[in-house]
Motif scaffolding. Structure first.
Motif, PDB file in Angstrom:
ATOM      1  N   LEU A  81     -30.474 -28.363  11.089  1.00  0.00           N
ATOM      2  CA  LEU A  81     -29.910 -28.574  12.422  1.00  0.00           C
ATOM      3  C   LEU A  81     -30.929 -28.395  13.538  1.00  0.00           C
ATOM      4  O   LEU A  81     -30.768 -28.952  14.621  1.00  0.00           O
ATOM      5  N   VAL A  82     -31.944 -27.568  13.282  1.00  0.00           N
ATOM      6  CA  VAL A  82     -32.943 -27.280  14.317  1.00  0.00           C
ATOM      7  C   VAL A  82     -34.336 -27.362  13.694  1.00  0.00           C
ATOM      8  O   VAL A  82     -34.755 -26.452  12.985  1.00  0.00           O
ATOM      9  N   PRO A  83     -35.068 -28.437  13.946  1.00  0.00           N
ATOM     10  CA  PRO A  83     -36.415 -28.533  13.384  1.00  0.00           C
ATOM     11  C   PRO A  83     -37.348 -27.494  14.007  1.00  0.00           C
ATOM     12  O   PRO A  83     -37.254 -27.206  15.202  1.00  0.00           O
ATOM     13  N   PRO A  84     -38.254 -26.912  13.193  1.00  0.00           N
ATOM     14  CA  PRO A  84     -39.149 -25.864  13.698  1.00  0.00           C
ATOM     15  C   PRO A  84     -39.988 -26.291  14.905  1.00  0.00           C
ATOM     16  O   PRO A  84     -40.241 -25.477  15.791  1.00  0.00           O
ATOM     17  N   ASP A  85     -40.387 -27.555  14.969  1.00  0.00           N
ATOM     18  CA  ASP A  85     -41.239 -27.985  16.080  1.00  0.00           C
ATOM     19  C   ASP A  85     -40.515 -27.946  17.428  1.00  0.00           C
ATOM     20  O   ASP A  85     -41.147 -27.957  18.476  1.00  0.00           O
ATOM     21  N   ARG A  86     -39.222 -27.837  17.402  1.00  0.00           N
ATOM     22  CA  ARG A  86     -38.452 -27.730  18.645  1.00  0.00           C
ATOM     23  C   ARG A  86     -38.792 -26.444  19.412  1.00  0.00           C
ATOM     24  O   ARG A  86     -38.584 -26.352  20.613  1.00  0.00           O
ATOM     25  N   PHE A  87     -39.324 -25.458  18.710  1.00  0.00           N
ATOM     26  CA  PHE A  87     -39.608 -24.165  19.320  1.00  0.00           C
ATOM     27  C   PHE A  87     -41.061 -23.995  19.750  1.00  0.00           C
ATOM     28  O   PHE A  87     -41.427 -22.957  20.283  1.00  0.00           O
ATOM     29  N   GLU A  88     -41.913 -24.981  19.514  1.00  0.00           N
ATOM     30  CA  GLU A  88     -43.346 -24.822  19.777  1.00  0.00           C
ATOM     31  C   GLU A  88     -43.640 -24.356  21.203  1.00  0.00           C
ATOM     32  O   GLU A  88     -44.356 -23.387  21.412  1.00  0.00           O
ATOM     33  N   ARG A  89     -43.108 -25.049  22.187  1.00  0.00           N
ATOM     34  CA  ARG A  89     -43.380 -24.689  23.586  1.00  0.00           C
ATOM     35  C   ARG A  89     -42.835 -23.297  23.924  1.00  0.00           C
ATOM     36  O   ARG A  89     -43.506 -22.496  24.559  1.00  0.00           O
ATOM     37  N   PHE A  90     -41.647 -23.027  23.457  1.00  0.00           N
ATOM     38  CA  PHE A  90     -41.020 -21.724  23.708  1.00  0.00           C
ATOM     39  C   PHE A  90     -41.864 -20.600  23.124  1.00  0.00           C
ATOM     40  O   PHE A  90     -42.092 -19.578  23.770  1.00  0.00           O
ATOM     41  N   GLU A  93     -45.097 -20.035  25.128  1.00  0.00           N
ATOM     42  CA  GLU A  93     -44.912 -19.445  26.458  1.00  0.00           C
ATOM     43  C   GLU A  93     -44.376 -18.013  26.423  1.00  0.00           C
ATOM     44  O   GLU A  93     -44.298 -17.370  27.458  1.00  0.00           O
ATOM     45  N   ASN A  94     -43.983 -17.512  25.255  1.00  0.00           N
ATOM     46  CA  ASN A  94     -43.357 -16.186  25.164  1.00  0.00           C
ATOM     47  C   ASN A  94     -43.976 -15.392  24.034  1.00  0.00           C
ATOM     48  O   ASN A  94     -43.728 -15.671  22.863  1.00  0.00           O
ATOM     49  N   ASP A  95     -44.766 -14.377  24.387  1.00  0.00           N
ATOM     50  CA  ASP A  95     -45.429 -13.605  23.345  1.00  0.00           C
ATOM     51  C   ASP A  95     -44.518 -12.575  22.684  1.00  0.00           C
ATOM     52  O   ASP A  95     -44.891 -11.959  21.706  1.00  0.00           O
ATOM     53  N   ASN A  96     -43.301 -12.411  23.176  1.00  0.00           N
ATOM     54  CA  ASN A  96     -42.362 -11.470  22.567  1.00  0.00           C
ATOM     55  C   ASN A  96     -41.373 -12.186  21.653  1.00  0.00           C
ATOM     56  O   ASN A  96     -40.365 -11.617  21.254  1.00  0.00           O
ATOM     57  N   VAL A  97     -41.700 -13.430  21.278  1.00  0.00           N
ATOM     58  CA  VAL A  97     -40.824 -14.242  20.436  1.00  0.00           C
ATOM     59  C   VAL A  97     -41.580 -14.647  19.182  1.00  0.00           C
ATOM     60  O   VAL A  97     -42.762 -14.974  19.226  1.00  0.00           O
ATOM     61  N   LYS A  98     -40.867 -14.625  18.064  1.00  0.00           N
ATOM     62  CA  LYS A  98     -41.455 -14.973  16.772  1.00  0.00           C
ATOM     63  C   LYS A  98     -40.466 -15.874  16.039  1.00  0.00           C
ATOM     64  O   LYS A  98     -39.250 -15.708  16.166  1.00  0.00           O
ATOM     65  N   LEU A  99     -40.967 -16.815  15.283  1.00  0.00           N
ATOM     66  CA  LEU A  99     -40.117 -17.698  14.483  1.00  0.00           C
ATOM     67  C   LEU A  99     -40.579 -17.613  13.037  1.00  0.00           C
ATOM     68  O   LEU A  99     -41.729 -17.919  12.723  1.00  0.00           O
ATOM     69  N   ASP A 100     -39.683 -17.165  12.162  1.00  0.00           N
ATOM     70  CA  ASP A 100     -39.994 -17.070  10.740  1.00  0.00           C
ATOM     71  C   ASP A 100     -39.317 -18.205   9.989  1.00  0.00           C
ATOM     72  O   ASP A 100     -38.148 -18.511  10.241  1.00  0.00           O
ATOM     73  N   ASP A 101     -40.029 -18.803   9.072  1.00  0.00           N
ATOM     74  CA  ASP A 101     -39.506 -19.854   8.215  1.00  0.00           C
ATOM     75  C   ASP A 101     -39.072 -19.183   6.914  1.00  0.00           C
ATOM     76  O   ASP A 101     -39.897 -18.658   6.168  1.00  0.00           O
ATOM     77  N   VAL A 102     -37.756 -19.170   6.658  1.00  0.00           N
ATOM     78  CA  VAL A 102     -37.208 -18.470   5.500  1.00  0.00           C
ATOM     79  C   VAL A 102     -36.321 -19.436   4.711  1.00  0.00           C
ATOM     80  O   VAL A 102     -35.183 -19.700   5.109  1.00  0.00           O
ATOM     81  N   ALA A 103     -36.852 -19.970   3.627  1.00  0.00           N
ATOM     82  CA  ALA A 103     -36.117 -20.913   2.765  1.00  0.00           C
ATOM     83  C   ALA A 103     -35.568 -22.067   3.592  1.00  0.00           C
ATOM     84  O   ALA A 103     -36.330 -22.797   4.193  1.00  0.00           O
ATOM     85  N   GLU A 104     -34.248 -22.215   3.661  1.00  0.00           N
ATOM     86  CA  GLU A 104     -33.631 -23.331   4.390  1.00  0.00           C
ATOM     87  C   GLU A 104     -33.348 -22.989   5.845  1.00  0.00           C
ATOM     88  O   GLU A 104     -32.690 -23.753   6.547  1.00  0.00           O
ATOM     89  N   ASN A 105     -33.826 -21.841   6.297  1.00  0.00           N
ATOM     90  CA  ASN A 105     -33.504 -21.367   7.644  1.00  0.00           C
ATOM     91  C   ASN A 105     -34.744 -21.014   8.444  1.00  0.00           C
ATOM     92  O   ASN A 105     -35.815 -20.794   7.903  1.00  0.00           O
ATOM     93  N   LEU A 106     -34.522 -20.927   9.741  1.00  0.00           N
ATOM     94  CA  LEU A 106     -35.488 -20.355  10.673  1.00  0.00           C
ATOM     95  C   LEU A 106     -34.850 -19.086  11.216  1.00  0.00           C
ATOM     96  O   LEU A 106     -33.641 -19.058  11.461  1.00  0.00           O
ATOM     97  N   VAL A 107     -35.646 -18.055  11.406  1.00  0.00           N
ATOM     98  CA  VAL A 107     -35.142 -16.840  12.029  1.00  0.00           C
ATOM     99  C   VAL A 107     -35.932 -16.633  13.319  1.00  0.00           C
ATOM    100  O   VAL A 107     -37.127 -16.371  13.293  1.00  0.00           O
ATOM    101  N   LEU A 108     -35.225 -16.799  14.422  1.00  0.00           N
ATOM    102  CA  LEU A 108     -35.797 -16.593  15.742  1.00  0.00           C
ATOM    103  C   LEU A 108     -35.638 -15.124  16.100  1.00  0.00           C
ATOM    104  O   LEU A 108     -34.540 -14.573  16.008  1.00  0.00           O
ATOM    105  N   GLN A 109     -36.748 -14.487  16.480  1.00  0.00           N
ATOM    106  CA  GLN A 109     -36.742 -13.054  16.798  1.00  0.00           C
ATOM    107  C   GLN A 109     -37.278 -12.874  18.218  1.00  0.00           C
ATOM    108  O   GLN A 109     -38.380 -13.325  18.527  1.00  0.00           O
TER     109      GLN A 109
END
Length: 159
Positions: A81-90, A93-109
């Motif tokens: 539903l949400v491709p990982p590249d959608r978060f690149e700019r975010f 621009e935000n050093d307090n944000v992390k995106l983990d690729d976990v199997a079939e999911n992304l975990v936005l932290q």
């Protein structure tokens, strides 16, 4: 000053099985565990679990609050539903944000310490978590126009 930590996890996409709930019970004898949630607060000691691992295996949302100002919000999103590249700019621009690729999911932290303008968002989500209304925030992020609008999306979910 006494210590206070609040942990909440919510399962939205699927309920927790009895075996899942038993595994979670091993992490805390005092936690409130249901087919859709794990909630606990600590006024001494620390949580024995690893929030990242719990998100990867069981949950879709996680909220952590500590009385010294630390805040953490984790949201598990299906990659279909949400491709990982959608978060690149975010992420750039935000050093307090992390995106983990976990199997079939992304975990936005999203992590931060209390500061003007930011603490209010998670404090409001904490109130909503108790009512079960935090889940709409996940949908708004999936459907939202841009991940850079995540704080606005969270504010809208809290309204």
């Amino acid at each position: 000053m006494s210590e206070y930590q609040y942990y909440e996890f919510q399962a939205i996409d699927r309920p927790l099985s009895p075996a899942d709930q038993a595994a979670l019970r091993d992490l805390s004898t005092r936690a409130r565990i249901t087919a859709t949630s794990f909630t606990n607060d600590y006024q001494w000691g620390d949580f024995k679990g690893n929030p990242s691992k719990l998100m990867a295996r069981y949950f879709d949302l996680h909220l952590y609050l500590a009385n010294w100002g630390t805040r953490q919000l984790m949201i598990r999103l299906p990659k279909r539903l949400v491709p990982p590249d959608r978060f690149e700019r975010f992420l750039r621009e935000n050093d307090n944000v992390k995106l983990d690729d976990v199997a079939e999911n992304l975990v936005l932290q999203i992590n931060w310490d209390s500061e003007p303008g930011r603490a209010g968002i998670l404090d409001r989500l904490h109130e909503l978590a108790a009512t079960g209304l935090i889940a709409p925030g996940q949908g708004r992020i999936i459907r939202g126009p841009e991940p850079t609008d995540i704080c606005a999306g969270l504010d809208a979910a809290a309204a």
